[in-house]
Scaffold this motif. Structure first.
Motif, PDB file in Angstrom:
ATOM      1  N   PRO A 218       0.848  -1.293   0.015  1.00  0.00           N
ATOM      2  CA  PRO A 218      -0.167   0.081  -0.045  1.00  0.00           C
ATOM      3  C   PRO A 218       1.249   1.474  -0.282  1.00  0.00           C
ATOM      4  N   ILE A 291       0.609   5.267   8.291  1.00  0.00           N
ATOM      5  CA  ILE A 291      -0.725   5.323   7.953  1.00  0.00           C
ATOM      6  C   ILE A 291      -1.791   6.462   8.264  1.00  0.00           C
TER       7      ILE A 291
ATOM      8  N   ARG B 159       2.782 -10.850   8.582  1.00  0.00           N
ATOM      9  CA  ARG B 159       3.446  -9.645   8.437  1.00  0.00           C
ATOM     10  C   ARG B 159       5.260  -9.577   8.765  1.00  0.00           C
ATOM     11  N   TYR B 160       5.986 -11.199   9.349  1.00  0.00           N
ATOM     12  CA  TYR B 160       6.774 -11.353   9.211  1.00  0.00           C
ATOM     13  C   TYR B 160       7.299 -12.079   8.885  1.00  0.00           C
ATOM     14  N   ARG B 244      -5.149  -3.775   5.179  1.00  0.00           N
ATOM     15  CA  ARG B 244      -3.675  -3.185   5.332  1.00  0.00           C
ATOM     16  C   ARG B 244      -3.786  -1.555   4.586  1.00  0.00           C
ATOM     17  N   ASP B 245      -4.632  -1.350   4.008  1.00  0.00           N
ATOM     18  CA  ASP B 245      -4.450   0.183   3.812  1.00  0.00           C
ATOM     19  C   ASP B 245      -4.547   1.496   4.957  1.00  0.00           C
ATOM     20  N   MET B 246      -5.226   0.952   6.160  1.00  0.00           N
ATOM     21  CA  MET B 246      -6.069   1.325   6.765  1.00  0.00           C
ATOM     22  C   MET B 246      -4.616   1.436   8.349  1.00  0.00           C
ATOM     23  N   LEU B 247      -3.828   0.156   7.740  1.00  0.00           N
ATOM     24  CA  LEU B 247      -3.138  -0.086   9.268  1.00  0.00           C
ATOM     25  C   LEU B 247      -1.760  -0.524   8.490  1.00  0.00           C
ATOM     26  N   GLU B 249       1.681  -2.059   8.245  1.00  0.00           N
ATOM     27  CA  GLU B 249       1.962  -3.531   8.429  1.00  0.00           C
ATOM     28  C   GLU B 249       1.810  -3.533   9.854  1.00  0.00           C
ATOM     29  N   ILE B 291       1.926   0.173  17.631  1.00  0.00           N
ATOM     30  CA  ILE B 291       3.607   0.722  18.735  1.00  0.00           C
ATOM     31  C   ILE B 291       2.260   1.885  19.526  1.00  0.00           C
TER      32      ILE B 291
END
Lengths: 471, 471
Positions: A218, A291, B159-160, B244-247, B249, B291
């Motif tokens: 993205p 983001i 993710r990893y 994914r767009d919002m958050l 990785e 985070i």
């Protein structure tokens, strides 16, 4: 096993195998490499239109025992794309195979022929509202097949990985001319040996990549860029660690700058705006891509404040506009050009374990001092432990008076890298220029396994002869 | 080329080569695999104390032409760890080489011997305030060398990455007994062919991994977990794209659940608390690791609201406590046990390109319906396109009455996977159980290259004979 030249009888053997329109005259650019260290010899230049023609050409070359030099954008810095000696090769340029086959935004995948220019792959991704993260200085002319063959790096490796990490599948022609259809778009596929990663980084010596399925990401909602002055390289590493704790994967780039490089810029490219009136000894360019829920400038300000409290930064500038951001990046991106204008005695593309990097820089200074009053521009992708460590003659001196020391300096730097368990080629590869270095510093068991693999897949040694391995 | 058994004369040849304390009796557990599909034969069990002993054993096996079966935690699901036929092998267990050699938190690196149990590697990382992200059902007994040899996946791949992506360097003993020291901690190292990735996923057929340098990650500041009801698998994929767009990785896991699996849980493990009173047809378990600047529950609520507006979710539960989170995960993690208790006719570990996944599920239902009234539990790592696609007899029926259809069902599912350009082994590997499948569905050019590589590195065929390739 000796090779035959791509001579008239070889050309005659291709009659009817591929259309004559495949062949083009060998213009000088196919024989040059960017730093002018090697000059390729002429030969036969083929620019196939499709994978079947690549296959036919390599089958013919294998039958005739003619060397094949795969050619992408010609931007490689270690000479894998030019063959200066030996029987005249078939130069195989992928320039006509530049078609983006498909973009799958819902899968975050792009499928492209290997001859597509990197910038065009980036643009196709962006057209589908996605990011293809591989980004490097030569992206306007480098071709994706070459990027994969050399496992290219660049400024976004920290976050998105190098070319290897961005590749899901490959289509390739192996040295016997057979076409491997491994163009999968799968994230997980544990069906046998990892032929994909074996070809990636093999610099055209095990086959020719003809197409690739690549990962997209993205596009971050907002980007923030800062240049932060750090008291030392050690502080830069600690700052990265702090930034990771605070910002996770949001750090897209983390590049080290040294005063020497900023002075080179002032000297050779005075139009580039300097971020600070007095060039700081050490600074880092950090870029965040976040983001929508996070404001990058706010996060950079937070990071700066915490880092200041920990003594990890001394000063800093956060870009307040796109123009300012471009200005910060110009400093980093024009560094190789400034170096080129100053003219190095020896330059090195090394990586060091992050924890040992500060020690390496300190010890490197001592080592170089032993050779005289040289200037060092040590900069680059510090987040990956990758330094471009370049050594220049003293100010005002004539490079010619120092070039005889180049070999000894290179050797000393590489010895030091080896002492620090680093790599003598972090992102540029081996090509032809570092074959001796690989023999000297490479693990002998690995080298022997590499030779066995090369012999197994290319028993006649036709693929990119003299690159990576002497055999 | 025929192998010799690890008989008394072989044992005699090891006298003085390794201490006798290396040998242990072959308990039954070394000959069993978790699903009981293969039974290994006895042989000689060696549990070396260090890499030099591994080297000495393999040198001796190579000289005597004795097969070597590397053994990690014994948790593999395709039988790479047991050899049911052929001359009795040397079983080489890494169980004594379980030492964590070093943790480098500032580099996000851990260096461990291959025999370390995955959970112990995770714990060592956590002890240094870092995350080792590889996480899978058998982590309490699987050993990291086996995880690497099979390129293990699990719930955090989205993710990893999988085991391959988490590995920076390897130390390994090659089939000639030589030790390759490739234990680099470097993020970038373009010095020759990618021997590391060739060994990873080769399931012990090209050498024995003895140690690894692995990537760590910062521990996310806060975690949020939800189960969201989706109207269809297509909506699940679209929800992932939105998330994914919002958050970015921040999505650590994205697992598909089907009603059938929830019903199996009720039936076989009634103590597991069901998230919804009526099991929804399709739902996803999503986990965020964010985070400190972001509140995961708030972000999940945002995501839910936007997704609801787009018709991508119908209902949902966001965990409000650690206990609730554990409860959600128990549903997912106990699924294989529920499946085991029900007893499948055929089970499949497949991956499909994300864009084609919904179509595969639909078509799969039709295909299975052609065989009768079977029950399908289709669940798993949908974020990676990886489905565990398991087929069960009708409710109340005796599995034995249906097991004769298992082979035909497996074939039909795998044919369908091939039609959809998917993989017949997404994360479990080939082992011995899928050798025929690899021959049937694998690309012939790749298979031929694999055989050439195997012959080049292991000309006597001593390493894990019969696994991956028949040769």
């Amino acid at each position: 096993m000796s090779l035959n030249p791509a001579d008239e009888s070889f050309v005659a053997s291709l009659n009817g195998v591929v259309p004559t329109s495949v062949f083009r005259p060998v213009e000088p650019r196919y024989l040059e490499e960017p730093r002018g260290r090697l000059n390729g010899q002429g030969g036969l230049l083929a620019c196939p239109h499709n994978t079947h023609e690549v296959s036919a050409l390599i089958k013919a070359a294998n039958a005739a025992r003619v060397g094949v030099v795969p050619y992408g954008g010609g931007t490689g810095l270690v000479g894998a794309q030019v063959m200066p000696e030996g029987p005249a090769p078939l130069i195989l340029s992928l320039e006509r195979m530049a078609h983006i086959r498909a973009v799958h935004p819902e899968e975050n995948v792009i499928v492209t022929e290997a001859g597509a220019v990197l910038a065009d792959v980036q643009a196709a991704a962006r057209g589908a509202d996605r990011l293809f993260p591989l980004s490097l200085a030569s992206e306007g002319s480098a071709r994706i097949g070459g990027n994969l063959a050399t496992n290219a790096g660049g400024v976004n490796v920290l976050r998105y990985g190098n070319a290897r990490d961005l590749c899901l599948g490959l289509e390739a022609v192996l040295p016997d001319g057979c076409i491997w259809n491994g163009l999968t778009r799968l994230r997980k596929d544990n069906t046998g040996y990892d032929l994909r990663n074996l070809l990636i980084g093999s610099e055209g010596t095990l086959g020719v990549i003809t197409a690739a399925a690549l990962k997209l990401a993205p596009i971050p909602a907002a980007t923030g860029t800062a240049i932060l002055v750090v008291p030392s390289p050690r502080a830069a590493i600690d700052l990265l660690s702090l930034a990771r704790d605070m910002l996770g994967e949001g750090i897209s780039a983390f590049e080290l700058l040294h005063r020497q490089g900023l002075e080179f810029l002032s000297e050779t490219l005075p139009d580039i705006r300097q971020p600070f009136p007095d060039p700081p000894e050490w600074s880092v360019l950090i870029e965040l891509g976040l983001i929508a829920a996070l404001d990058p400038r706010e996060q950079l300000a937070n990071l700066f404040e915490v880092a200041l409290g920990q003594g990890l930064v001394l000063d800093g500038l956060i870009a307040q506009s796109e123009a300012q951001r471009d200005g910060f990046w110009a400093v980093r991106e024009q560094m190789p050009e400034a170096n080129r204008r100053i003219g190095s005695v020896s330059s090195h593309d090394v990586s060091i374990p992050l924890g040992a990097l500060a020690g390496f820089i300190e010890k490197g200074r001592e080592t170089i001092a032993g050779f005289g009053t040289f200037r060092i521009n040590c900069f680059g992708h510090v987040g990956d432990g990758n330094l471009h460590y370049n050594v220049f003659p003293p100010k005002g001196a004539d490079r010619a008076d120092y070039s005889h020391q180049g070999g000894a300096i290179k050797r000393a730097v590489h010895d030091l890298v080896a002492d620090f368990n680093g790599s003598i080629s972090a992102e540029h590869g081996i090509g032809r220029i570092k074959v001796d270095d690989l023999e000297r510093y490479g693990d002998p068991v690995k080298l022997s396994a590499m030779r066995a693999i090369k012999m197994a897949l290319d028993p006649q040694g036709i693929m990119n002869p003299g690159a990576v391995l002497r055999i």
